[in-house]
Motif scaffolding. Structure first.
Motif, PDB file in Angstrom:
ATOM      1  N   ARG A  73       0.897  -1.346  -0.143  1.00 55.60           N
ATOM      2  CA  ARG A  73      -0.016  -0.019   0.168  1.00 55.60           C
ATOM      3  C   ARG A  73       0.768   1.257  -0.066  1.00 55.60           C
ATOM      4  NH1 ARG A  73      -2.735  -3.367  -1.335  1.00 55.60           N
ATOM      5  NH2 ARG A  73      -4.781  -3.961  -0.336  1.00 55.60           N
ATOM      6  N   LEU A  74       0.261   2.293  -0.595  1.00 57.31           N
ATOM      7  CA  LEU A  74       0.953   3.670  -0.403  1.00 57.31           C
ATOM      8  C   LEU A  74       0.096   4.470  -0.004  1.00 57.31           C
ATOM      9  CD1 LEU A  74       2.194   3.837  -4.194  1.00 57.31           C
ATOM     10  CD2 LEU A  74       3.287   2.792  -2.430  1.00 57.31           C
ATOM     11  N   ASP A  75       0.756   5.496   1.056  1.00 57.79           N
ATOM     12  CA  ASP A  75       0.215   6.623   1.623  1.00 57.79           C
ATOM     13  C   ASP A  75       0.802   7.740   1.050  1.00 57.79           C
ATOM     14  OD1 ASP A  75      -1.668   5.123   2.939  1.00 57.79           O
ATOM     15  OD2 ASP A  75      -0.329   4.692   4.686  1.00 57.79           O
ATOM     16  N   VAL A  76       0.206   8.661   0.270  1.00 60.20           N
ATOM     17  CA  VAL A  76       0.854   9.595  -0.462  1.00 60.20           C
ATOM     18  C   VAL A  76       0.411  11.116  -0.073  1.00 60.20           C
ATOM     19  CG1 VAL A  76       1.174  10.806  -2.535  1.00 60.20           C
ATOM     20  CG2 VAL A  76       1.207   8.423  -2.449  1.00 60.20           C
ATOM     21  N   SER A  77       1.179  11.990   0.564  1.00 61.47           N
ATOM     22  CA  SER A  77       0.725  13.139   1.148  1.00 61.47           C
ATOM     23  C   SER A  77       1.806  14.422   0.673  1.00 61.47           C
ATOM     24  CB  SER A  77       0.731  13.250   2.597  1.00 61.47           C
ATOM     25  OG  SER A  77       2.011  12.973   3.161  1.00 61.47           O
ATOM     26  N   ALA A  78       1.082  15.452   0.321  1.00 65.00           N
ATOM     27  CA  ALA A  78       1.708  16.786  -0.010  1.00 65.00           C
ATOM     28  C   ALA A  78       2.436  17.320   0.975  1.00 65.00           C
ATOM     29  CB  ALA A  78       0.846  17.796  -0.805  1.00 65.00           C
ATOM     30  N   GLN A  79       3.718  17.709   1.022  1.00 61.74           N
ATOM     31  CA  GLN A  79       4.253  18.509   2.148  1.00 61.74           C
ATOM     32  C   GLN A  79       4.905  19.754   1.921  1.00 61.74           C
ATOM     33  OE1 GLN A  79       4.548  16.944   5.159  1.00 61.74           O
ATOM     34  NE2 GLN A  79       3.323  15.081   4.304  1.00 61.74           N
ATOM     35  N   GLY A  80       5.563  20.576   2.531  1.00 64.06           N
ATOM     36  CA  GLY A  80       5.977  21.802   2.369  1.00 64.06           C
ATOM     37  C   GLY A  80       5.028  23.084   2.368  1.00 64.06           C
ATOM     38  N   GLN A  89      -6.618  27.118   4.900  1.00 62.45           N
ATOM     39  CA  GLN A  89      -6.401  25.703   4.017  1.00 62.45           C
ATOM     40  C   GLN A  89      -4.734  25.734   3.618  1.00 62.45           C
ATOM     41  OE1 GLN A  89      -8.450  23.302   3.746  1.00 62.45           O
ATOM     42  NE2 GLN A  89      -9.650  24.490   4.972  1.00 62.45           N
ATOM     43  N   PRO A  90      -4.147  24.352   3.511  1.00 60.60           N
ATOM     44  CA  PRO A  90      -2.873  24.353   2.757  1.00 60.60           C
ATOM     45  C   PRO A  90      -2.826  24.731   1.461  1.00 60.60           C
ATOM     46  CG  PRO A  90      -3.883  22.338   3.438  1.00 60.60           C
ATOM     47  CD  PRO A  90      -4.868  23.133   3.849  1.00 60.60           C
ATOM     48  N   GLU A  91      -1.685  25.169   1.130  1.00 57.35           N
ATOM     49  CA  GLU A  91      -1.286  25.437  -0.301  1.00 57.35           C
ATOM     50  C   GLU A  91       0.071  25.809  -0.469  1.00 57.35           C
ATOM     51  OE1 GLU A  91      -2.002  30.322  -0.167  1.00 57.35           O
ATOM     52  OE2 GLU A  91      -3.674  29.171  -0.958  1.00 57.35           O
ATOM     53  N   LEU A  92       0.462  25.721  -1.724  1.00 55.39           N
ATOM     54  CA  LEU A  92       1.723  25.856  -2.274  1.00 55.39           C
ATOM     55  C   LEU A  92       2.800  24.887  -1.941  1.00 55.39           C
ATOM     56  CD1 LEU A  92       2.317  29.842  -1.864  1.00 55.39           C
ATOM     57  CD2 LEU A  92       1.639  28.481  -3.851  1.00 55.39           C
ATOM     58  N   ALA A  93       2.180  23.502  -1.715  1.00 57.83           N
ATOM     59  CA  ALA A  93       2.900  22.309  -1.424  1.00 57.83           C
ATOM     60  C   ALA A  93       4.003  22.034  -2.596  1.00 57.83           C
ATOM     61  CB  ALA A  93       2.372  21.132  -1.114  1.00 57.83           C
ATOM     62  N   ASP A  94       5.203  21.849  -2.185  1.00 59.60           N
ATOM     63  CA  ASP A  94       6.239  21.822  -2.970  1.00 59.60           C
ATOM     64  C   ASP A  94       7.102  20.343  -3.179  1.00 59.60           C
ATOM     65  OD1 ASP A  94       7.691  21.604  -0.729  1.00 59.60           O
ATOM     66  OD2 ASP A  94       8.722  23.756  -1.127  1.00 59.60           O
ATOM     67  N   ARG A  95       6.568  19.222  -2.630  1.00 58.25           N
ATOM     68  CA  ARG A  95       7.132  18.029  -2.471  1.00 58.25           C
ATOM     69  C   ARG A  95       6.193  16.772  -2.062  1.00 58.25           C
ATOM     70  NH1 ARG A  95       9.401  20.972   1.634  1.00 58.25           N
ATOM     71  NH2 ARG A  95       9.371  20.059   3.628  1.00 58.25           N
ATOM     72  N   TRP A  96       6.303  15.637  -2.434  1.00 57.67           N
ATOM     73  CA  TRP A  96       5.539  14.497  -1.762  1.00 57.67           C
ATOM     74  C   TRP A  96       6.218  13.785  -0.828  1.00 57.67           C
ATOM     75  CZ3 TRP A  96       0.626  14.649  -3.477  1.00 57.67           C
ATOM     76  CH2 TRP A  96       0.449  15.079  -4.362  1.00 57.67           C
ATOM     77  N   GLU A  97       5.441  13.174  -0.181  1.00 57.96           N
ATOM     78  CA  GLU A  97       6.163  12.285   1.005  1.00 57.96           C
ATOM     79  C   GLU A  97       5.140  10.835   0.762  1.00 57.96           C
ATOM     80  OE1 GLU A  97       6.870  12.825   5.385  1.00 57.96           O
ATOM     81  OE2 GLU A  97       5.177  11.701   5.564  1.00 57.96           O
ATOM     82  N   PRO A 147      12.167  15.311  -4.313  1.00 58.90           N
ATOM     83  CA  PRO A 147      12.817  16.571  -4.325  1.00 58.90           C
ATOM     84  C   PRO A 147      11.931  17.515  -4.515  1.00 58.90           C
ATOM     85  CG  PRO A 147      13.484  14.830  -6.233  1.00 58.90           C
ATOM     86  CD  PRO A 147      12.187  14.421  -5.479  1.00 58.90           C
ATOM     87  N   VAL A 148      12.260  18.724  -4.146  1.00 55.21           N
ATOM     88  CA  VAL A 148      11.395  19.911  -4.141  1.00 55.21           C
ATOM     89  C   VAL A 148      11.134  20.274  -5.670  1.00 55.21           C
ATOM     90  CG1 VAL A 148      11.250  22.290  -3.544  1.00 55.21           C
ATOM     91  CG2 VAL A 148      12.209  20.738  -1.848  1.00 55.21           C
ATOM     92  N   PHE A 149       9.677  20.429  -5.891  1.00 54.82           N
ATOM     93  CA  PHE A 149       9.223  20.810  -7.210  1.00 54.82           C
ATOM     94  C   PHE A 149       8.505  22.154  -7.161  1.00 54.82           C
ATOM     95  CE2 PHE A 149       9.290  16.201  -7.302  1.00 54.82           C
ATOM     96  CZ  PHE A 149       9.633  15.895  -8.591  1.00 54.82           C
ATOM     97  N   ASP A 150       8.471  22.909  -8.301  1.00 57.68           N
ATOM     98  CA  ASP A 150       7.297  24.029  -8.215  1.00 57.68           C
ATOM     99  C   ASP A 150       6.125  23.694  -7.958  1.00 57.68           C
ATOM    100  OD1 ASP A 150       5.579  25.987  -9.515  1.00 57.68           O
ATOM    101  OD2 ASP A 150       7.614  26.767 -10.613  1.00 57.68           O
ATOM    102  N   PRO A 151       5.621  24.615  -6.854  1.00 57.93           N
ATOM    103  CA  PRO A 151       4.349  24.064  -6.455  1.00 57.93           C
ATOM    104  C   PRO A 151       3.167  24.190  -7.447  1.00 57.93           C
ATOM    105  CG  PRO A 151       5.032  25.773  -5.011  1.00 57.93           C
ATOM    106  CD  PRO A 151       6.340  25.752  -6.269  1.00 57.93           C
ATOM    107  N   MET A 152       3.269  24.795  -8.583  1.00 52.72           N
ATOM    108  CA  MET A 152       2.458  24.465  -9.708  1.00 52.72           C
ATOM    109  C   MET A 152       2.354  23.207 -10.476  1.00 52.72           C
ATOM    110  SD  MET A 152       0.561  27.083  -9.133  1.00 52.72           S
ATOM    111  CE  MET A 152      -0.137  27.375 -10.319  1.00 52.72           C
ATOM    112  N   SER A 156       1.253  17.283 -11.277  1.00 54.19           N
ATOM    113  CA  SER A 156       1.458  16.561 -12.505  1.00 54.19           C
ATOM    114  C   SER A 156       2.741  15.730 -12.163  1.00 54.19           C
ATOM    115  CB  SER A 156       1.967  17.457 -13.574  1.00 54.19           C
ATOM    116  OG  SER A 156       3.130  18.228 -13.246  1.00 54.19           O
ATOM    117  N   VAL A 157       3.345  15.617 -11.196  1.00 51.26           N
ATOM    118  CA  VAL A 157       4.488  14.745 -10.778  1.00 51.26           C
ATOM    119  C   VAL A 157       4.039  13.664  -9.798  1.00 51.26           C
ATOM    120  CG1 VAL A 157       6.938  14.555 -10.390  1.00 51.26           C
ATOM    121  CG2 VAL A 157       6.015  16.443 -11.518  1.00 51.26           C
ATOM    122  N   ARG A 158       3.552  12.520 -10.025  1.00 54.16           N
ATOM    123  CA  ARG A 158       3.314  11.471  -9.275  1.00 54.16           C
ATOM    124  C   ARG A 158       4.052  10.462  -8.781  1.00 54.16           C
ATOM    125  NH1 ARG A 158      -0.819  12.901  -6.361  1.00 54.16           N
ATOM    126  NH2 ARG A 158      -2.044  11.240  -6.440  1.00 54.16           N
TER     127      ARG A 158
END
Length: 206
Positions: A73-80, A89-97, A147-152, A156-158
């Protein structure tokens, strides 16, 4: 009253026998054709049954083959992210955990996570970017960070997780839980170096 023309009797009798033989032949041919059609229908039905049995057997084999991989199983969450002062509300996340959970009854091997062509880091240890976790025992988890990505661009990077099960089969699991078996990664063929050109010795005359 005229009598039977016995001169034509043999011809008449032969005609009767010929007609009887032709009728019998037609009846026999019709019966044989009916039997042939029944045999064809039987063979077609048997072929269909065998095809269904083979399909069921193949599905059973595939299910057994992927039984362990389907328990990952995978648990994927946005971080940063930052909290919006107005909405909270959270916004401008720049990486995945990504948390990989091994819910199977056996260990997983060579576990890694990547985002397109960019590898994740296994955050349980230092300097782990691009390195595979050698063993993930049953009932345990491993956490990877992208890695850190552009929040926008983050959406698109899963993440895609690769691992080897306890039977040596390699699998790839995407964030939307699409599972597929793959060839062993990194099995690139390095061409042998070209032989050095032959150089004739130079002979000098005194």
């Amino acid at each position: 009253m005229g009598g039977i023309d016995w001169g034509d009797a043999p011809t008449w009798i032969a005609g009767v026998f010929a007609a009887g033989a032709a009728y019998y032949a037609r009846a026999t041919l019709k019966s044989q054709q009916h039997q042939i059609n029944e045999q064809r229908d039987f063979i077609a039905q048997q072929a269909e049954n065998l095809s269904l049995e083979r399909a069921m057997l193949q599905r059973d084999i595939n299910d057994r083959r992927s039984a362990q991989a389907r328990q990952v199983r995978l648990d994927v969450s946005a971080q940063g992210f930052e909290l919006n002062d107005e909405t909270g509300q959270p916004e401008l996340a720049d990486r995945w955990e990504v948390v990989v959970r091994n819910d199977s009854e056996g260990p997983l091997y060579e576990v890694s996570t990547s985002f397109g062509d960019r590898p994740a880091s296994w955050i349980n240890g230092p300097n782990t970017a691009g390195r595979r976790l050698r063993i993930l025992a049953r009932s345990l988890t491993a956490t990877f960070e992208s890695p850190v990505f552009d929040p926008m661009q983050l959406r698109s990077v899963r993440p895609v997780v690769q691992f080897k099960d306890d039977r040596g089969v390699w699998w790839q699991l995407s964030a939307d839980e699409e599972l597929q078996d793959i060839d062993a990664p990194g099995a690139t063929i390095i061409p042998a170096p070209a032989p050095a050109p032959h150089v004739s010795p130079v002979v000098t005359s005194e």
